[in-house]
Design an enzyme around this catalytic site. Structure first.
Site, PDB file in Angstrom:
ATOM      1  N   LYS A 114     -16.458 106.391  65.501  1.00  0.00           N
ATOM      2  CA  LYS A 114     -17.609 106.913  64.759  1.00  0.00           C
ATOM      3  C   LYS A 114     -18.766 107.139  65.717  1.00  0.00           C
ATOM      4  O   LYS A 114     -19.292 106.203  66.306  1.00  0.00           O
ATOM      5  CB  LYS A 114     -18.017 105.945  63.652  1.00  0.00           C
ATOM      6  CG  LYS A 114     -19.151 106.459  62.767  1.00  0.00           C
ATOM      7  CD  LYS A 114     -19.412 105.507  61.601  1.00  0.00           C
ATOM      8  CE  LYS A 114     -20.505 106.022  60.696  1.00  0.00           C
ATOM      9  NZ  LYS A 114     -20.744 105.112  59.535  1.00  0.00           N
TER      10      LYS A 114
ATOM     11  N   ASP B  51     -22.297 103.268  48.306  1.00  0.00           N
ATOM     12  CA  ASP B  51     -21.643 104.581  48.305  1.00  0.00           C
ATOM     13  C   ASP B  51     -20.131 104.422  48.156  1.00  0.00           C
ATOM     14  O   ASP B  51     -19.350 105.076  48.853  1.00  0.00           O
ATOM     15  CB  ASP B  51     -21.979 105.350  49.584  1.00  0.00           C
ATOM     16  CG  ASP B  51     -21.668 106.853  49.453  1.00  0.00           C
ATOM     17  OD1 ASP B  51     -21.575 107.341  48.302  1.00  0.00           O
ATOM     18  OD2 ASP B  51     -21.505 107.519  50.485  1.00  0.00           O
TER      19      ASP B  51
ATOM     20  N   GLU C 193     -17.329 114.531  59.217  1.00  0.00           N
ATOM     21  CA  GLU C 193     -18.649 114.753  59.805  1.00  0.00           C
ATOM     22  C   GLU C 193     -19.714 114.667  58.727  1.00  0.00           C
ATOM     23  O   GLU C 193     -19.550 115.177  57.619  1.00  0.00           O
ATOM     24  CB  GLU C 193     -18.707 116.119  60.484  1.00  0.00           C
ATOM     25  CG  GLU C 193     -20.007 116.392  61.203  1.00  0.00           C
ATOM     26  CD  GLU C 193     -19.953 117.661  62.039  1.00  0.00           C
ATOM     27  OE1 GLU C 193     -20.961 117.983  62.698  1.00  0.00           O
ATOM     28  OE2 GLU C 193     -18.891 118.342  62.022  1.00  0.00           O
TER      29      GLU C 193
ATOM     30  N   ASP D  42     -17.098 103.098  55.725  1.00  0.00           N
ATOM     31  CA  ASP D  42     -18.362 103.838  55.720  1.00  0.00           C
ATOM     32  C   ASP D  42     -19.488 103.054  55.053  1.00  0.00           C
ATOM     33  O   ASP D  42     -19.873 103.306  53.911  1.00  0.00           O
ATOM     34  CB  ASP D  42     -18.198 105.199  55.041  1.00  0.00           C
ATOM     35  CG  ASP D  42     -19.338 106.139  55.413  1.00  0.00           C
ATOM     36  OD1 ASP D  42     -20.370 105.664  55.931  1.00  0.00           O
ATOM     37  OD2 ASP D  42     -19.206 107.355  55.183  1.00  0.00           O
TER      38      ASP D  42
ATOM     39  N   LEU E  10     -12.083 113.667  62.189  1.00  0.00           N
ATOM     40  CA  LEU E  10     -11.682 113.180  60.877  1.00  0.00           C
ATOM     41  C   LEU E  10     -12.704 113.484  59.807  1.00  0.00           C
ATOM     42  O   LEU E  10     -12.370 113.626  58.628  1.00  0.00           O
ATOM     43  CB  LEU E  10     -11.433 111.666  60.926  1.00  0.00           C
ATOM     44  CG  LEU E  10     -10.296 111.188  61.836  1.00  0.00           C
ATOM     45  CD1 LEU E  10     -10.259 109.667  61.882  1.00  0.00           C
ATOM     46  CD2 LEU E  10      -8.964 111.744  61.357  1.00  0.00           C
TER      47      LEU E  10
ATOM     48  N   THR F  51     -23.442 108.755  45.944  1.00  0.00           N
ATOM     49  CA  THR F  51     -22.855 109.993  45.440  1.00  0.00           C
ATOM     50  C   THR F  51     -22.975 110.003  43.924  1.00  0.00           C
ATOM     51  O   THR F  51     -22.527 109.065  43.258  1.00  0.00           O
ATOM     52  CB  THR F  51     -21.376 110.100  45.859  1.00  0.00           C
ATOM     53  OG1 THR F  51     -21.311 110.011  47.293  1.00  0.00           O
ATOM     54  CG2 THR F  51     -20.768 111.415  45.413  1.00  0.00           C
TER      55      THR F  51
ATOM     56  N   ASN G 122     -14.463 106.988  50.593  1.00  0.00           N
ATOM     57  CA  ASN G 122     -14.827 105.875  51.469  1.00  0.00           C
ATOM     58  C   ASN G 122     -13.888 104.679  51.329  1.00  0.00           C
ATOM     59  O   ASN G 122     -14.226 103.573  51.754  1.00  0.00           O
ATOM     60  CB  ASN G 122     -16.269 105.445  51.198  1.00  0.00           C
ATOM     61  CG  ASN G 122     -17.272 106.475  51.698  1.00  0.00           C
ATOM     62  OD1 ASN G 122     -16.951 107.289  52.562  1.00  0.00           O
ATOM     63  ND2 ASN G 122     -18.474 106.442  51.159  1.00  0.00           N
TER      64      ASN G 122
ATOM     65  N   SER H 176     -23.579 111.605  61.803  1.00  0.00           N
ATOM     66  CA  SER H 176     -22.438 111.009  62.503  1.00  0.00           C
ATOM     67  C   SER H 176     -21.210 111.906  62.422  1.00  0.00           C
ATOM     68  O   SER H 176     -21.111 112.772  61.551  1.00  0.00           O
ATOM     69  CB  SER H 176     -22.098 109.633  61.920  1.00  0.00           C
ATOM     70  OG  SER H 176     -21.651 109.753  60.586  1.00  0.00           O
TER      71      SER H 176
ATOM     72  N   VAL I  76     -16.835 111.347  62.844  1.00  0.00           N
ATOM     73  CA  VAL I  76     -15.746 110.394  63.013  1.00  0.00           C
ATOM     74  C   VAL I  76     -14.562 111.114  63.640  1.00  0.00           C
ATOM     75  O   VAL I  76     -14.104 112.146  63.140  1.00  0.00           O
ATOM     76  CB  VAL I  76     -15.332 109.756  61.674  1.00  0.00           C
ATOM     77  CG1 VAL I  76     -14.191 108.757  61.904  1.00  0.00           C
ATOM     78  CG2 VAL I  76     -16.519 109.054  61.019  1.00  0.00           C
TER      79      VAL I  76
ATOM     80  N   LYS J  59     -16.756 105.215  46.754  1.00  0.00           N
ATOM     81  CA  LYS J  59     -16.116 106.389  46.161  1.00  0.00           C
ATOM     82  C   LYS J  59     -14.757 106.548  46.833  1.00  0.00           C
ATOM     83  O   LYS J  59     -14.506 105.935  47.895  1.00  0.00           O
ATOM     84  CB  LYS J  59     -16.974 107.638  46.360  1.00  0.00           C
ATOM     85  CG  LYS J  59     -17.303 107.951  47.818  1.00  0.00           C
ATOM     86  CD  LYS J  59     -18.235 109.155  47.911  1.00  0.00           C
ATOM     87  CE  LYS J  59     -18.598 109.440  49.374  1.00  0.00           C
ATOM     88  NZ  LYS J  59     -19.492 110.620  49.488  1.00  0.00           N
TER      89      LYS J  59
END
Length: 229
Positions: free
Chosen positions: A50, A143, A29, A164, A27, A183, A148, A33, A35, A145
């Site tokens: 994850k 983070d 990367e 996330d 899903l 971000t 996420n 990590s 997912v 956004k």
């Protein structure tokens, strides 16, 4: 516990099963990590798995990861992605997370463009409910956004879920954070300007997301945080 593998026609060894789960597809990367979309071998339940590489985490990222584990294991809220289980295998830590079939809000925006105000209102109410939980636990996501934020289903009546928490941090009400992370297009000015900050930076990020929902594009356009500043 071992990860079983098979050799695909492209000659790359790809993990097929890990623990009680069959890995279906990747899903996403990141630098530390991966997912996976996975399925429980017995129940058939679809989950997001994850896979975290502890060896790639520096001290600050390790603290963020511990915060992610502690927070997700202590909450059960419809607007925060659910953590079902955690286990170790092959030197990695695996988080068994709720799978959201609607994908990310970023993909939703990419396919639909600007969103009607009535729908945006419902989306923001859901995100506001999630933020109440974060604030009650003194957690800063850092983070937020569209990538996420996940949708439970592909339809407009989807439940939005914040995901996330890899940059999240616990901050005491009388304390501040200083690390620059996140971000650029969704970072609050105090983060970009290397100033101390608190949970209010997440509200700035939500404001940027609100703008993007209503207009179909983010409020700022820049390749780096320096250009944003």
């Amino acid at each position: 516990m071992q990860i079983e593998t098979v050799t695909r026609p492209d000659h790359f060894k790809v993990p097929v099963t890990v623990g009680d789960y069959v890995l279906k597809s990747k899903l996403g990367e990141g630098s530390f990590s991966i997912v996976w979309k996975a399925e429980h071998k017995l129940s058939g339940q679809e989950v997001a798995l994850k896979q975290v590489y502890p060896s790639r985490l520096n001290r600050q990222l390790r603290n963020c990861f511990d915060c992610e584990l502690n927070f997700l294991s202590s909450v059960n809220h419809p607007n925060i992605v659910r953590l079902f289980d955690v286990f170790r295998a092959e030197g990695c830590i695996f988080l068994v997370l709720e799978f959201c079939a609607g994908g990310s809000l970023a993909s939703y925006l990419q396919h639909r463009g600007r969103v009607q105000e009535q729908l945006v209102r419902g989306f923001m109410q859901q995100l506001g409910a999630a933020m109440e939980i974060l604030n009650s636990h003194h957690i800063i996501h850092r983070d937020l956004k569209p990538e996420n934020i996940l949708l439970s289903v592909p339809e407009d009546d989807a439940v939005l879920k914040i995901s996330d928490f890899g940059f999240s941090r616990y901050v005491h009400p009388s304390d501040y954070a200083e690390t620059v992370c996140g971000t650029a297009l969704y970072m609050a000015p105090e983060v970009l300007q290397f100033q101390r900050y608190d949970e209010k930076v997440d509200m700035w990020s939500l404001g940027a997301i609100l703008f993007e929902l209503l207009n179909g594009y983010p409020p700022f356009h820049a390749a780096t945080e320096h250009q944003v500043v």
